[in-house]
Design a protein around this motif. Structure first.
Motif, PDB file in Angstrom:
ATOM      1  N   LYS A 337       0.883  -1.278  -0.027  1.00 51.27           N
ATOM      2  CA  LYS A 337       0.043  -0.068  -0.120  1.00 51.27           C
ATOM      3  C   LYS A 337       0.951   1.175   0.028  1.00 51.27           C
ATOM      4  O   LYS A 337       1.692   1.181   0.645  1.00 51.27           O
ATOM      5  N   ALA A 338       0.535   2.156  -0.838  1.00 53.52           N
ATOM      6  CA  ALA A 338       1.436   3.475  -0.927  1.00 53.52           C
ATOM      7  C   ALA A 338       1.407   4.345   0.364  1.00 53.52           C
ATOM      8  O   ALA A 338       0.244   4.288   0.896  1.00 53.52           O
ATOM      9  N   LYS A 339       2.384   4.857   0.395  1.00 49.53           N
ATOM     10  CA  LYS A 339       2.512   5.984   1.529  1.00 49.53           C
ATOM     11  C   LYS A 339       2.711   7.272   1.271  1.00 49.53           C
ATOM     12  O   LYS A 339       3.567   7.232   0.180  1.00 49.53           O
ATOM     13  N   LYS A 340       2.779   8.419   1.955  1.00 50.62           N
ATOM     14  CA  LYS A 340       3.183   9.594   1.461  1.00 50.62           C
ATOM     15  C   LYS A 340       4.511   9.920   1.556  1.00 50.62           C
ATOM     16  O   LYS A 340       5.114   9.380   2.409  1.00 50.62           O
ATOM     17  N   PRO A 341       5.139  10.488   0.445  1.00 48.50           N
ATOM     18  CA  PRO A 341       6.761  10.379   0.525  1.00 48.50           C
ATOM     19  C   PRO A 341       7.404  11.532   1.236  1.00 48.50           C
ATOM     20  O   PRO A 341       8.234  11.120   1.513  1.00 48.50           O
ATOM     21  N   ASP A 342       6.412  12.489   1.594  1.00 46.56           N
ATOM     22  CA  ASP A 342       6.966  13.369   2.452  1.00 46.56           C
ATOM     23  C   ASP A 342       8.430  14.202   2.349  1.00 46.56           C
ATOM     24  O   ASP A 342       9.137  14.039   3.103  1.00 46.56           O
ATOM     25  N   GLY A 343       8.571  14.165   0.742  1.00 41.89           N
ATOM     26  CA  GLY A 343       9.817  15.073   0.582  1.00 41.89           C
ATOM     27  C   GLY A 343      10.913  14.014   0.219  1.00 41.89           C
ATOM     28  O   GLY A 343      12.222  14.291   0.488  1.00 41.89           O
ATOM     29  N   ALA A 344      10.731  12.443   0.371  1.00 43.84           N
ATOM     30  CA  ALA A 344      11.688  11.596   0.406  1.00 43.84           C
ATOM     31  C   ALA A 344      12.769  11.910  -1.015  1.00 43.84           C
ATOM     32  O   ALA A 344      12.198  12.187  -1.991  1.00 43.84           O
ATOM     33  N   PRO A 345      14.150  11.810  -0.738  1.00 41.50           N
ATOM     34  CA  PRO A 345      14.819  12.328  -1.849  1.00 41.50           C
ATOM     35  C   PRO A 345      14.946  11.183  -2.962  1.00 41.50           C
ATOM     36  O   PRO A 345      15.168   9.787  -2.511  1.00 41.50           O
ATOM     37  N   VAL A 346      15.086  11.388  -4.237  1.00 40.61           N
ATOM     38  CA  VAL A 346      15.146  10.596  -5.452  1.00 40.61           C
ATOM     39  C   VAL A 346      16.261  11.342  -6.328  1.00 40.61           C
ATOM     40  O   VAL A 346      16.093  12.202  -6.653  1.00 40.61           O
ATOM     41  N   THR A 347      17.121  10.205  -6.390  1.00 35.88           N
ATOM     42  CA  THR A 347      18.225  10.656  -7.575  1.00 35.88           C
ATOM     43  C   THR A 347      17.781   9.841  -8.803  1.00 35.88           C
ATOM     44  O   THR A 347      17.847   8.576  -8.908  1.00 35.88           O
ATOM     45  N   LEU A 348      17.043  10.468  -9.837  1.00 31.85           N
ATOM     46  CA  LEU A 348      16.627   9.763 -10.865  1.00 31.85           C
ATOM     47  C   LEU A 348      17.691  10.090 -12.186  1.00 31.85           C
ATOM     48  O   LEU A 348      18.171  11.232 -12.610  1.00 31.85           O
ATOM     49  N   ALA A 349      18.038   8.879 -12.933  1.00 29.90           N
ATOM     50  CA  ALA A 349      19.048   9.043 -13.788  1.00 29.90           C
ATOM     51  C   ALA A 349      18.700   8.319 -15.137  1.00 29.90           C
ATOM     52  O   ALA A 349      17.481   7.474 -15.279  1.00 29.90           O
ATOM     53  N   THR A 350      19.193   8.867 -16.306  1.00 27.29           N
ATOM     54  CA  THR A 350      18.665   8.350 -17.670  1.00 27.29           C
ATOM     55  C   THR A 350      20.065   8.596 -18.236  1.00 27.29           C
ATOM     56  O   THR A 350      21.009   9.358 -18.112  1.00 27.29           O
ATOM     57  N   TYR A 351      20.020   8.228 -19.844  1.00 26.97           N
ATOM     58  CA  TYR A 351      20.711   8.474 -20.761  1.00 26.97           C
ATOM     59  C   TYR A 351      20.159   9.202 -21.958  1.00 26.97           C
ATOM     60  O   TYR A 351      18.980   9.208 -22.246  1.00 26.97           O
ATOM     61  N   ASP A 352      21.102   9.975 -22.824  1.00 31.08           N
ATOM     62  CA  ASP A 352      20.907  10.730 -23.888  1.00 31.08           C
ATOM     63  C   ASP A 352      21.053  10.170 -25.201  1.00 31.08           C
ATOM     64  O   ASP A 352      20.631  10.924 -26.219  1.00 31.08           O
ATOM     65  N   ASN A 353      21.376   8.897 -25.154  1.00 30.68           N
ATOM     66  CA  ASN A 353      21.643   8.459 -26.521  1.00 30.68           C
ATOM     67  C   ASN A 353      20.113   8.276 -27.429  1.00 30.68           C
ATOM     68  O   ASN A 353      19.839   8.348 -28.514  1.00 30.68           O
ATOM     69  N   ARG A 354      19.126   8.109 -26.565  1.00 32.30           N
ATOM     70  CA  ARG A 354      17.703   7.990 -27.018  1.00 32.30           C
ATOM     71  C   ARG A 354      17.226   9.243 -26.390  1.00 32.30           C
ATOM     72  O   ARG A 354      16.891   9.457 -25.306  1.00 32.30           O
ATOM     73  N   PRO A 355      16.875  10.264 -27.496  1.00 31.24           N
ATOM     74  CA  PRO A 355      16.647  11.523 -27.067  1.00 31.24           C
ATOM     75  C   PRO A 355      15.303  11.944 -26.336  1.00 31.24           C
ATOM     76  O   PRO A 355      15.133  12.815 -25.487  1.00 31.24           O
ATOM     77  N   GLU A 356      14.223  10.910 -26.482  1.00 32.41           N
ATOM     78  CA  GLU A 356      12.860  10.921 -25.675  1.00 32.41           C
ATOM     79  C   GLU A 356      13.105  10.636 -24.282  1.00 32.41           C
ATOM     80  O   GLU A 356      12.447  10.971 -23.428  1.00 32.41           O
ATOM     81  N   LEU A 357      14.184   9.987 -23.722  1.00 31.77           N
ATOM     82  CA  LEU A 357      14.365   9.607 -22.488  1.00 31.77           C
ATOM     83  C   LEU A 357      14.653  10.797 -21.517  1.00 31.77           C
ATOM     84  O   LEU A 357      13.898  10.817 -20.365  1.00 31.77           O
TER      85      LEU A 357
END
Length: 502
Positions: A337-357
């Motif tokens: 069951k989902a709970k409130k994130p309350d500002g939880a930190p997230v480092t989100l990464a991706t690459y640019d070889n596929r420009p939509e990403l």
């Protein structure tokens, strides 16, 4: 010039009969076969999206560069229906639940030496010892032995009912013995078996290929290929528009409309763009926060906004191009069951070889922040990102993965990407229920029943919220109006074949 070699049996008729087998596996823009006695076509100028990341070793992501340029082959190939068909092996049979015997066709390597059982044994043995192991061998241990003048017997530690399908993987290409050096080094330059041979590689910028006139499947129409690695999608599209190249893979959707209608080829693929959440450490070790992230994602907005309708909203690990999956898919149960994130930190990464990403990641960043996460976005070129992603240095990763690229077997993808011992487990998922479900699917030999077992395992994986399927992609290939015979492959393993010409 090739070194002298011993006389060989006539093979013209064999080559003529077998050439359509592989060149006809996928839809082509024009004639698929080379016209007997026809005039040689000019060299092809090809732009690829991904530069070599591992010195063109066949054991990792670079394997598809080699197969798409017509350099490498394995014992078997994958046809348009996802079945194994002959390549360097002309036939095979299953001797018992762990043993298969493959019969080789008459063929030569690009260095002029014969394709022999001993050479095949060397190639498969080296692939099995590679570190990390090729994704096609995730969870599989095989032993190859030469059998007479044309036979190779392959034994697996555990029963493997889809071994011929596994051997279609570009990472299990067969190269000449001299390709294999010390410390795991592999050099595909002039040592493969395909219709084009690498003659020069300039770092991560370009490669030159010449036609291999002794190719078993018939002489290619194009006299060679000049390949350029252009990571920037807009630059690839511009190079096609201005006549600098003849063929460009992975045209960005933002550039597709700017191309003439006659130079756009859209292909439904088995590639899914997904959000992978680090289950081992950081914010998303908590299953309730993974559930919150899943609930925050609007896949329809990504399909219509970022991909401009050139994609379908994510339905599962397998997309609409995997035609058997749609009617069999199961609903995941037992999610946290989902709970409130309350500002939880997230480092989100991706690459640019596929420009939509990067654009998709930016939209995801906004969706996650709206849900209450604090998100930092990091974008790099893929070769500078993969090792950190596999090491768990990010909380979340946006990647595009062809679900049937490595083996053509739906279960193999699940084993490599989502089990405790998986070699490409970007979510770092280690869940006993997942491992059991994947192992059950691995043991099933009947095709339909194996598909059912794969979808049952998919449902268990999706229930962990380690992966959120975002969109199922359609790939746009740019093709100059003077070019024909391009191989438009839903599995993204092929691009240039014997009939590709300009």
């Amino acid at each position: 010039m090739h070194p002298p070699r011993p006389p060989r049996r006539p093979r013209l008729l064999t080559a003529f009969l077998l050439a359509p087998l592989l060149t006809g596996c996928f839809a082509a823009t024009g004639d698929a076969g080379a016209a007997a006695g026809g005039k040689d076509a000019a060299r092809l100028r090809v732009a690829l999206a991904f530069p070599p990341a591992e010195n063109l070793s066949p054991y990792g992501a670079d394997a598809t560069i080699l197969s798409r340029l017509g350099v490498t082959e394995g014992l078997t190939a994958l046809d348009a229906n996802g079945a194994a068909v002959p390549a360097l092996a002309s036939s095979w049979r299953r001797e018992d639940d762990r043993t298969w015997r493959f019969t080789l066709r008459e063929a030569v390597f690009q260095d002029g030496t014969e394709v022999t059982p001993a050479a095949v044994v060397t190639a498969l043995t080296r692939a099995g010892r590679a570190a990390p192991a090729p994704a096609a061998l995730s969870g599989v241990t095989l032993t190859a032995r030469a059998q007479g003048a044309t036979g190779v017997r392959i034994t697996t530690t555990d029963p493997d009912p889809v071994l011929p399908l596994r051997l279609t993987s570009p990472s299990l290409a067969v190269l000449a013995p001299k390709a294999y050096g010390g410390k795991g080094a592999v050099d595909p330059v002039g040592t493969a078996t395909g219709p084009f041979t690498l003659t020069a590689v300039t770092g991560t910028t370009s490669a030159a290929l010449d036609r291999f006139d002794d190719y078993w499947g018939g002489r290619a129409q194009a006299s060679g290929i000049d390949a350029r690695f252009i990571a920037d999608g807009t630059a690839r599209a511009n190079a096609l528009r201005t006549g600098q190249i003849d063929l460009a893979e992975a045209i960005p959707v933002s550039q597709a409309a700017a191309l003439d209608a006659g130079s756009r080829r859209e292909t439904a693929t088995t590639r899914t763009t997904s959000l992978l959440l680090n289950t081992e450490s950081g914010t998303f070790k908590d299953a309730a926060l993974r559930a919150a992230a899943r609930a925050a994602v609007d896949t329809g907005a990504l399909a219509e906004g970022v991909y401009e309708g050139h994609a379908d909203p994510g339905a599962g690990i397998y997309g609409p191009a995997v035609t058997w999956a749609g009617g069999k898919r199961l609903t995941p149960t037992g999610r946290a069951k989902a709970k409130k994130p309350d500002g939880a930190p997230v480092t989100l990464a991706t690459y640019d070889n596929r420009p939509e990403l990067p654009e998709a990641a930016q939209v995801l960043k906004q969706q996650l922040e709206k849900a209450g996460f604090t998100v930092q976005l990091e974008v790099r070129e893929y070769s500078r990102l993969e090792s950190d992603a596999l090491a768990g240095k990010f909380d979340a990763f946006v990647g595009a993965r062809n679900s049937l690229l490595d083996t053509g077997d739906p279960v193999s993808l699940l084993a490599s990407d989502f089990t405790c011992d998986g070699g490409y487990n970007l979510a770092l998922l280690c869940d006993k229920d997942v491992d059991r479900a994947v192992e059950r699917a691995r043991t099933v030999a009947d095709t339909s029943e194996r598909q059912d077992a794969a979808l049952a395992a998919e449902a268990v994986i999706l229930a962990t919220d380690a992966v959120v399927p975002l969109v199922h992609q359609r790939v746009v290939t740019g093709v100059a109006d003077t070019v024909g015979g391009v191989l438009l492959d839903p599995y993204e393993r092929t691009l240039v074949g014997t009939g590709t010409r300009r």
